[in-house]
Scaffold this motif. Structure first.
Motif, PDB file in Angstrom:
ATOM      1  N   UNK A 115     -21.839  30.028 106.364  1.00  0.00           N
ATOM      2  CA  UNK A 115     -22.812  29.867 107.451  1.00  0.00           C
ATOM      3  C   UNK A 115     -22.122  30.089 108.792  1.00  0.00           C
ATOM      4  N   UNK A 116     -22.656  31.041 109.554  1.00  0.00           N
ATOM      5  CA  UNK A 116     -22.098  31.379 110.865  1.00  0.00           C
ATOM      6  C   UNK A 116     -23.075  30.938 111.947  1.00  0.00           C
ATOM      7  N   UNK A 117     -22.592  30.128 112.895  1.00  0.00           N
ATOM      8  CA  UNK A 117     -23.419  29.772 114.054  1.00  0.00           C
ATOM      9  C   UNK A 117     -22.971  30.619 115.233  1.00  0.00           C
ATOM     10  N   UNK A 118     -23.954  31.212 115.901  1.00  0.00           N
ATOM     11  CA  UNK A 118     -23.679  32.157 116.987  1.00  0.00           C
ATOM     12  C   UNK A 118     -24.435  31.733 118.236  1.00  0.00           C
ATOM     13  N   UNK A 124     -31.482  37.170 125.139  1.00  0.00           N
ATOM     14  CA  UNK A 124     -31.523  37.637 123.753  1.00  0.00           C
ATOM     15  C   UNK A 124     -32.134  36.594 122.822  1.00  0.00           C
ATOM     16  N   UNK A 125     -31.794  35.321 123.022  1.00  0.00           N
ATOM     17  CA  UNK A 125     -32.230  34.276 122.085  1.00  0.00           C
ATOM     18  C   UNK A 125     -33.743  34.104 122.047  1.00  0.00           C
ATOM     19  N   UNK A 126     -34.442  34.492 123.109  1.00  0.00           N
ATOM     20  CA  UNK A 126     -35.898  34.335 123.116  1.00  0.00           C
ATOM     21  C   UNK A 126     -36.582  35.204 122.059  1.00  0.00           C
ATOM     22  N   UNK A 127     -35.871  36.223 121.549  1.00  0.00           N
ATOM     23  CA  UNK A 127     -36.433  37.085 120.515  1.00  0.00           C
ATOM     24  C   UNK A 127     -36.017  36.656 119.106  1.00  0.00           C
ATOM     25  N   UNK A 128     -35.226  35.600 118.988  1.00  0.00           N
ATOM     26  CA  UNK A 128     -34.695  35.184 117.692  1.00  0.00           C
ATOM     27  C   UNK A 128     -35.494  34.008 117.164  1.00  0.00           C
ATOM     28  N   UNK A 129     -36.036  34.147 115.966  1.00  0.00           N
ATOM     29  CA  UNK A 129     -36.855  33.088 115.372  1.00  0.00           C
ATOM     30  C   UNK A 129     -36.367  32.784 113.956  1.00  0.00           C
ATOM     31  N   UNK A 130     -36.550  31.543 113.543  1.00  0.00           N
ATOM     32  CA  UNK A 130     -36.172  31.133 112.189  1.00  0.00           C
ATOM     33  C   UNK A 130     -36.930  31.967 111.159  1.00  0.00           C
ATOM     34  N   UNK A 131     -36.231  32.450 110.169  1.00  0.00           N
ATOM     35  CA  UNK A 131     -36.723  33.303 109.089  1.00  0.00           C
ATOM     36  C   UNK A 131     -37.008  34.725 109.553  1.00  0.00           C
ATOM     37  N   UNK A 132     -36.688  35.019 110.815  1.00  0.00           N
ATOM     38  CA  UNK A 132     -36.827  36.386 111.304  1.00  0.00           C
ATOM     39  C   UNK A 132     -35.558  37.177 111.043  1.00  0.00           C
ATOM     40  N   UNK A 146     -32.451  28.107 114.395  1.00  0.00           N
ATOM     41  CA  UNK A 146     -32.292  28.486 115.797  1.00  0.00           C
ATOM     42  C   UNK A 146     -32.699  27.318 116.681  1.00  0.00           C
ATOM     43  N   UNK A 147     -31.952  27.148 117.772  1.00  0.00           N
ATOM     44  CA  UNK A 147     -32.217  26.069 118.709  1.00  0.00           C
ATOM     45  C   UNK A 147     -31.639  26.464 120.060  1.00  0.00           C
ATOM     46  N   UNK A 148     -32.515  26.617 121.033  1.00  0.00           N
ATOM     47  CA  UNK A 148     -32.096  27.069 122.362  1.00  0.00           C
ATOM     48  C   UNK A 148     -31.357  28.401 122.252  1.00  0.00           C
ATOM     49  N   UNK A 149     -30.070  28.449 122.589  1.00  0.00           N
ATOM     50  CA  UNK A 149     -29.344  29.718 122.573  1.00  0.00           C
ATOM     51  C   UNK A 149     -28.408  29.841 121.371  1.00  0.00           C
ATOM     52  N   UNK A 150     -28.511  28.919 120.421  1.00  0.00           N
ATOM     53  CA  UNK A 150     -27.721  28.972 119.192  1.00  0.00           C
ATOM     54  C   UNK A 150     -28.605  29.353 118.014  1.00  0.00           C
ATOM     55  N   UNK A 151     -28.038  30.097 117.079  1.00  0.00           N
ATOM     56  CA  UNK A 151     -28.742  30.372 115.830  1.00  0.00           C
ATOM     57  C   UNK A 151     -27.726  30.498 114.710  1.00  0.00           C
ATOM     58  N   UNK A 152     -28.207  30.385 113.479  1.00  0.00           N
ATOM     59  CA  UNK A 152     -27.327  30.475 112.317  1.00  0.00           C
ATOM     60  C   UNK A 152     -27.844  31.502 111.322  1.00  0.00           C
ATOM     61  N   UNK A 153     -26.892  32.103 110.609  1.00  0.00           N
ATOM     62  CA  UNK A 153     -27.205  32.998 109.497  1.00  0.00           C
ATOM     63  C   UNK A 153     -26.306  32.609 108.326  1.00  0.00           C
ATOM     64  N   UNK A 154     -26.835  32.761 107.125  1.00  0.00           N
ATOM     65  CA  UNK A 154     -26.064  32.483 105.909  1.00  0.00           C
ATOM     66  C   UNK A 154     -25.819  33.791 105.179  1.00  0.00           C
ATOM     67  N   UNK A 155     -24.579  34.042 104.808  1.00  0.00           N
ATOM     68  CA  UNK A 155     -24.205  35.291 104.150  1.00  0.00           C
ATOM     69  C   UNK A 155     -23.964  35.061 102.662  1.00  0.00           C
TER      70      UNK A 155
END
Length: 205
Positions: A115-118, A124-132, A146-155
């Motif tokens: 899991x990477x948190x970025x 940019x973050x305004x276009x990022x949504x959970x499950x998007x 995603x929360x404010x300007x942080x988001x996570x992805x799982x590889x």
């Protein structure tokens, strides 16, 4: 147009500055099959135009605008990059629609196993949504948080093994391209007062 599914990793063997342009030489193998001068290859999410190639490398020029939007600079020498050839009409779209036009840069703030948190900017973050969908260094991934300007992805293990994510560390920069559909909807909402089901259907959504 790309899918965000890396075909192989290449290595930036040489970088030369020519005025405002960076001339890149990238080692590769698989993506050079059936390639020709003028074709597009995406390197860590940035669409490059092939200016020269052999059976073991290709060269491309990175314009000033792409340098400003991406993490690419002289420090990328000897770094590994994810490579993908442009999508053929007949290909399966296994990732999502990726243009190779970077929106900006994010920074890895934590890594927990796969899991990477970025962290990135509000622009940019305004276009990022959970499950998007999000394209990170040319890899199509699904946002798990995603929360404010942080988001996570799982590889998945396959992605970790076959991309440059296996080399990444906390504080490393990554190139980000958000889902293009979010930007289309935003533009429509700015230009149109009426936004309902009929309006979306009329405009192809």
């Amino acid at each position: 147009m790309f899918t965000g599914i890396s075909e192989e990793m290449g290595k930036i063997e040489a970088i030369k500055r020519s005025g405002d342009t960076l001339n890149l030489k990238i080692s590769a193998n698989k993506v050079l099959k059936d390639i020709k001068i003028g074709d597009s290859i995406m390197a860590d999410g940035v669409c490059l135009t092939v200016t020269e190639f052999t059976d073991s490398y290709f060269k491309a020029d990175l314009m000033k605008e792409s340098q400003k939007a991406s993490k690419f600079d002289m420090n990328m020498l000897n770094k590994y990059v994810n490579l993908e050839r442009a999508l053929k009409i007949s290909d399966r779209l296994d990732g999502h629609i990726v243009q190779g036009h970077i929106d900006g840069v994010g920074k890895i703030v934590s890594i927990r196993e796969n899991v990477f948190r970025i962290r990135t900017s509000r622009e940019i973050s305004k276009y990022i949504v959970r499950k998007g969908s999000i394209c990170i260094d040319g890899i199509s991934l699904t946002v798990s948080y995603e929360n404010n300007d942080d988001f996570e992805v799982s590889l998945i293990l396959e992605t970790l093994k076959n991309t440059n994510f296996k080399y990444k560390k906390v504080m490393d920069k990554v190139n980000l391209e958000t889902d293009i559909w979010a930007r289309f909807v935003e533009k429509l909402m700015k230009n149109e007062k009426r936004m309902d089901r009929n309006f979306l259907l009329e405009n192809g959504f």
